[in-house]
Design a protein around this motif. Structure first.
Motif, short mmCIF file in Angstrom:
data_model
loop_
_atom_site.label_atom_id
_atom_site.label_comp_id
_atom_site.label_asym_id
_atom_site.label_seq_id
_atom_site.Cartn_x
_atom_site.Cartn_y
_atom_site.Cartn_z
N TYR A 76 -37.58 -4.71 -10.62
CA TYR A 76 -36.30 -3.96 -11.08
C TYR A 76 -36.39 -2.27 -10.51
O TYR A 76 -35.58 -1.76 -10.34
N ARG A 78 -38.19 -1.33 -7.76
CA ARG A 78 -37.88 -1.34 -6.45
C ARG A 78 -36.38 -1.13 -6.55
O ARG A 78 -35.74 -0.54 -5.43
N ILE A 79 -35.63 -2.15 -6.93
CA ILE A 79 -34.10 -2.21 -6.77
C ILE A 79 -33.54 -1.07 -7.28
O ILE A 79 -32.64 -0.53 -6.72
N ASP A 82 -34.00 1.85 -4.56
CA ASP A 82 -33.15 1.56 -3.32
C ASP A 82 -31.72 1.70 -3.84
O ASP A 82 -31.17 2.52 -2.78
N LEU A 83 -31.17 1.53 -4.75
CA LEU A 83 -29.69 1.63 -5.03
C LEU A 83 -29.48 3.09 -5.56
O LEU A 83 -28.51 3.49 -4.94
N SER A 106 -30.55 1.11 2.47
CA SER A 106 -31.17 0.93 1.19
C SER A 106 -30.54 -0.14 0.33
O SER A 106 -31.41 -0.74 -0.39
N TRP A 109 -32.34 -3.31 1.48
CA TRP A 109 -33.86 -3.46 0.75
C TRP A 109 -33.59 -3.88 -0.42
O TRP A 109 -34.50 -4.76 -0.94
N GLY A 110 -32.75 -3.49 -1.43
CA GLY A 110 -32.56 -3.59 -2.67
C GLY A 110 -32.14 -5.16 -2.69
O GLY A 110 -32.52 -5.86 -3.68
N SER A 113 -35.07 -7.38 -2.69
CA SER A 113 -35.65 -7.80 -3.79
C SER A 113 -34.87 -8.68 -4.96
O SER A 113 -35.52 -9.52 -5.73
#
Length: 123
Positions: A76, A78-79, A82-83, A106, A109-110, A113
């Motif tokens: 979460y 990491r997400i 990225d967001l 970005s 990558w999100g 995850s």
């Protein structure tokens, strides 16, 4: 949860973070954060290093967290990172093309995850 995918995302982001911490130009140049002569200013390098270190920390957390709630929490984080990057760089980098590409990377990558969290896998 696809633990292997989440761990791979974590390792990749940690390695990228180490590289950009050492050589901020790796992020600055493709992002267009250069002066009129194509040089990366010292202040830009200084500003990018904490961002890169966040990549190291969140990537290592994702790579090493025990399976279960800790791994989900790391995903979460990491997400969210990225967001957040997608929104912020998508609105602020110089040049529409660069903003779009950086936001897409970005979000990508999100999304990896998110897939890792939602996909079936080891229990």
């Amino acid at each position: 949860m696809k633990v292997g995918l989440l761990r791979a995302v974590g390792v990749a982001t940690a390695v990228y973070g180490v590289a950009v911490t050492a050589v901020p130009d790796l992020l600055a140049r493709p992002s267009g954060l250069v002066d009129g002569e194509g040089r990366v200013e010292r202040a830009t390098r200084v500003s990018l290093r904490p961002l890169a270190w966040r990549e190291v920390a969140s990537g290592l957390a994702l790579a090493m967290a025990p399976e279960g709630p800790a791994l989900r929490t790391a995903a979460y984080i990491r997400i969210a990172a990225d967001l957040g990057d997608a929104v912020l760089v998508g609105a602020t980098l110089p040049g529409r093309d660069r903003r779009a590409k950086a936001a897409a990377v970005s979000v990508g990558w999100g999304a990896l995850s998110v897939v890792g969290l939602l996909a079936g896998g080891r229990r």
